[in-house]
Motif scaffolding. Structure first.
Motif, PDB file in Angstrom:
ATOM      1  N   SER A 171       0.793  -1.204   0.000  1.00  0.00           N
ATOM      2  CA  SER A 171       0.000   0.000   0.000  1.00  0.00           C
ATOM      3  C   SER A 171       0.829   1.258   0.000  1.00  0.00           C
ATOM      4  O   SER A 171       0.607   2.147  -0.797  1.00  0.00           O
ATOM      5  N   GLU A 172       1.786   1.327   0.874  1.00  0.00           N
ATOM      6  CA  GLU A 172       2.374   2.651   1.058  1.00  0.00           C
ATOM      7  C   GLU A 172       3.875   2.729   0.866  1.00  0.00           C
ATOM      8  O   GLU A 172       4.458   3.760   1.092  1.00  0.00           O
ATOM      9  N   LEU A 173       4.480   1.633   0.473  1.00  0.00           N
ATOM     10  CA  LEU A 173       5.927   1.728   0.298  1.00  0.00           C
ATOM     11  C   LEU A 173       6.305   2.346  -1.038  1.00  0.00           C
ATOM     12  O   LEU A 173       7.477   2.471  -1.343  1.00  0.00           O
ATOM     13  N   TRP A 247      20.080   3.313   9.043  1.00  0.00           N
ATOM     14  CA  TRP A 247      18.880   4.164   9.124  1.00  0.00           C
ATOM     15  C   TRP A 247      19.271   5.574   9.577  1.00  0.00           C
ATOM     16  O   TRP A 247      18.827   6.575   9.003  1.00  0.00           O
ATOM     17  N   ALA A 248      20.113   5.627  10.597  1.00  0.00           N
ATOM     18  CA  ALA A 248      20.497   6.931  11.151  1.00  0.00           C
ATOM     19  C   ALA A 248      21.216   7.797  10.123  1.00  0.00           C
ATOM     20  O   ALA A 248      20.947   8.992   9.990  1.00  0.00           O
ATOM     21  N   LEU A 308       8.649   4.501  10.144  1.00  0.00           N
ATOM     22  CA  LEU A 308       9.035   5.795  10.714  1.00  0.00           C
ATOM     23  C   LEU A 308       8.835   6.959   9.738  1.00  0.00           C
ATOM     24  O   LEU A 308       8.881   8.109  10.158  1.00  0.00           O
ATOM     25  N   ASP A 309       8.621   6.639   8.473  1.00  0.00           N
ATOM     26  CA  ASP A 309       8.422   7.719   7.505  1.00  0.00           C
ATOM     27  C   ASP A 309       7.254   8.613   7.877  1.00  0.00           C
ATOM     28  O   ASP A 309       7.301   9.824   7.680  1.00  0.00           O
ATOM     29  N   GLY A 310       6.218   8.005   8.399  1.00  0.00           N
ATOM     30  CA  GLY A 310       5.048   8.798   8.791  1.00  0.00           C
ATOM     31  C   GLY A 310       5.236   9.487  10.136  1.00  0.00           C
ATOM     32  O   GLY A 310       4.330  10.159  10.621  1.00  0.00           O
ATOM     33  N   MET A 311       6.382   9.271  10.757  1.00  0.00           N
ATOM     34  CA  MET A 311       6.583   9.828  12.105  1.00  0.00           C
ATOM     35  C   MET A 311       7.927  10.535  12.217  1.00  0.00           C
ATOM     36  O   MET A 311       8.516  10.558  13.297  1.00  0.00           O
ATOM     37  N   ASP A 395      -1.116   4.669   7.527  1.00  0.00           N
ATOM     38  CA  ASP A 395      -0.793   6.081   7.747  1.00  0.00           C
ATOM     39  C   ASP A 395      -1.493   6.697   8.950  1.00  0.00           C
ATOM     40  O   ASP A 395      -1.041   7.697   9.485  1.00  0.00           O
ATOM     41  N   ALA A 396      -2.613   6.107   9.332  1.00  0.00           N
ATOM     42  CA  ALA A 396      -3.381   6.700  10.434  1.00  0.00           C
ATOM     43  C   ALA A 396      -2.798   6.323  11.794  1.00  0.00           C
ATOM     44  O   ALA A 396      -3.318   6.747  12.822  1.00  0.00           O
TER      45      ALA A 396
END
Lengths: 428, 216
Positions: A171-173, A247-248, A308-311, A395-396
């Protein structure tokens, strides 16, 4: 939202039936946390459901779980983000994924064989649920919307690796450039290149910031979910370091923040289910072929990135995203405790007052909940179940966390109030 | 009756524990307040706190000790918790030179965010790891003297000097606070109001507090 007005209205309705009061309160709460999508849709509409069969349902009757009106917006947004391997039919609710994208390892036959497996949890694996999942996953196409709804209430453990990948990848990647499972294989190579480029280099080629970041990561890896011995194994520690450091480096706006190490563990725990049997405590990484380890490491990396993209703003300077959610949590809990909605108000209220009187700040206890997504608050074997729902929310999720934590807090307050009442009445 | 004892104190002092990540702040706190030590403790996210009531020169003092996250990223959140703190224990790890070198940064941080009268103490933790020592006790002592801090080497693992560290800083805080109180009393006395009322409670409260077992 005009809070006072709504509450004023409620006063006038005091004599009306409990049903309508419940609905009024639920609507108020919905309004209170008005957003693009209402994260509490399930909690809220479930209750509405029981009372109002005809209520808010606009969706096809085949759905197991009703969906509130806000959901249409969410799925529209989701549609836009779907690309490539994901096909949209004319029906806005039927996002589909071409099923060939599933990992070949996870064929349904295997799934069926494992149904009897004894170590499965009870609730998520009762045979009806397994059948539903199997049916959903065995068709020519997977209807994401339905998969999400099923996953929301728990995924049978052995299906987790597959379902989680589908939920995250399909869905969202797309914004990460991952469109299907074949693509994911390419992403695994890309990840390994990154590790080679950033991690496997001599200290002399690293900047002071990078060295101090690596030092922090090395300090925190051994402190990751330390009550589960498996995560202390040398190979797991090494993988954690690779994932977190890569990631960092690739997310310089936040860099590594303490607690992100905890967030890798559910992915590791789930993706390793494909290769290791038994309980997490009995696992040994030495049973794993090294190329499988790097595949899993890569998947954990990409899925952590996706999560973490959404955050992003949860981990940047002063962590404004978390501060915002802590504020929302406080608003929601205060609203419920102080509303005229007697059933809810009755029990947690004394403890709520006590917290207020003691000047307890939400930031003092809820910050860690948001920072580590509750991993530290529940036993590790339950984390996967919680994350089934997290990933189904997509995403929610950030806003949905507010509802999870509010219900946790209210439950604790209710229990504490109950104990307090018993104690006081005993003394009188 | 017993459950009440813990609530009876004459002074409430807020103390913050600061220092680099991994120096053992959380274990110092748990050793002091619960007599516990955990080798695999998790990193502190944001802040945590615990309390312990003790006797300082015959007065019941409740120490409210705030344990803060060591990582730089949490500074923005944790600096808010310096507010109201009357004491700070600045911890470094005797086996990690860098954590000692960073003491200066922490002092700067305190000067920027904490009350200027805050009582400071420096603790070189993990003294049980003498064979891995990277900072000599003399270096610690010299820095403490230069900065005007009291200093102790501690070990949360074997409990060396943990009690003493808190007792020292709380006593120092108490002296400052009681001096202020005395000054205030004198001011009152000058305004011809006798200020003897408070001493009456002392014997009672200290007697009660000795029975307290909840916090140990």
């Amino acid at each position: 939202m005009n809070n006072n007005n709504s509450r004023g209205e409620e006063h006038q309705r005091n004599k009306e039936s409990l049903d309508s009061r419940i609905n009024q309160t639920l609507e108020n709460v919905q309004g209170l946390l008005k957003g693009r999508s209402i994260p509490g849709k399930v909690l809220l509409t479930r209750r509405t459901d029981q009372l109002h069969d005809s209520g808010l349902q606009e969706q096809s009757p085949t759905y197991q779980r009703s969906v509130s009106h806000s959901d249409a917006g969410t799925s529209d947004d989701m549609d836009k983000s779907l690309e490539g391997g994901v096909r949209n039919t004319n029906n806005s609710n039927s996002n589909t994924v071409v099923n060939k994208s599933r990992s070949s390892k996870l064929k349904i036959e295997k799934a069926a064989n494992e149904v009897q497996s004894s170590e499965m949890g009870t609730r998520a694996t009762d045979s009806a649920r397994v059948t539903k999942f199997s049916r959903e996953l065995s068709g020519q196409t997977v209807i994401l919307k339905r998969l999400r709804e099923l996953a929301w209430s728990g995924v049978p453990p052995y299906m987790c690796p597959n379902v989680w990948r589908l939920l995250l990848v399909s869905s969202e990647l797309s914004d990460l450039g991952i469109r299907d499972m074949h693509h994911l294989r390419r992403k695994r190579v890309e990840y390994l290149d990154c590790v080679g480029q950033f991690y496997d280099i001599p200290d002399t080629e690293q900047s002071a910031d990078e060295i101090s970041m690596l030092r922090q990561i090395s300090l925190d890896c051994p402190r990751t979910v330390s009550d589960v011995a498996f995560f202390q194994q040398a190979q797991v520690q090494k993988s954690l370091k690779h994932i977190l450091y890569t990631w960092a480096i690739r997310h310089p706006a936040s860099g590594f923040v303490q607690g992100i190490n905890d967030l890798v563990t559910p992915f590791l725990g789930v993706f390793l289910l494909e290769y290791l049997a038994g309980s997490t405590d009995s696992w040994s990484m030495s049973d794993m072929p090294s190329e499988k380890i790097s595949d899993i490491e890569a998947d954990c990396y990409w899925f952590l990135s996706k999560l973490l993209d959404g955050m992003q703003n949860h981990y940047t300077f002063a962590q404004p995203g978390i501060q915002r959610l802590v504020f929302k949590l406080k608003e929601l809990v205060s609203f419920i405790c102080l509303s005229d909605f007697s059933v809810l108000q009755l029990l947690p209220e004394p403890v709520y007052r006590h917290m207020e009187n003691q000047g307890l700040e939400y930031l003092q206890f809820a910050f860690c909940w948001f920072n580590c997504l509750f991993i530290r608050e529940i036993p590790f074997h339950l984390v996967t179940r919680l994350w089934d729902t997290y990933l189904a929310e997509g995403d929610a999720l950030p806003d949905f966390l507010v509802y999870i934590f509010a219900s946790f807090l209210l439950t604790v307050c209710t229990l504490a109030s109950f104990v307090l009442n018993c104690f006081t009445s005993f003394h009188h | 009756m017993a459950h009440r004892v813990d609530h009876e104190y004459e002074y409430l002092f807020k103390i913050v524990l600061i220092g680099d990540s991994g120096v053992g702040k959380s274990n110092i706190l748990s050793r002091y307040t619960r007599n516990e030590f955990c080798l695999e403790s998790k990193s502190t996210i944001g802040v945590e706190f615990a309390t312990r009531t003790l006797q300082v020169e015959g007065k019941a003092v409740k120490a409210q000790i705030w344990d803060t996250a060591g990582q730089e990223r949490y500074r923005a959140i944790t600096s808010a918790y310096y507010r109201g703190a009357v004491g700070a224990i600045l911890v470094y790890d005797i086996t990690k030179r860098q954590t000692f070198d960073n003491v200066q940064r922490w002092l700067r941080e305190l000067r920027n965010h904490a009350d200027s009268n805050i009582v400071l103490m420096m603790a070189g933790n993990k003294s049980d790891l003498n064979h891995l020592r990277a900072v000599s006790e003399q270096d610690g002592q010299a820095l403490a003297e230069k900065e005007g801090l009291s200093f102790l080497e501690t070990s949360a693992l074997d409990a060396t000097n943990i009690q003493k560290a808190f007792q020292t800083i709380l006593t120092e805080v108490y002296h400052i606070v009681s001096k202020k109180a005395l000054a205030a009393q004198e001011a009152k006395a000058n305004a011809s109001i006798p200020g003897q009322g408070t001493t009456i409670n002392v014997a009672e409260t200290s007697g009660n507090t000795k029975k307290g077992c909840c916090s140990t």
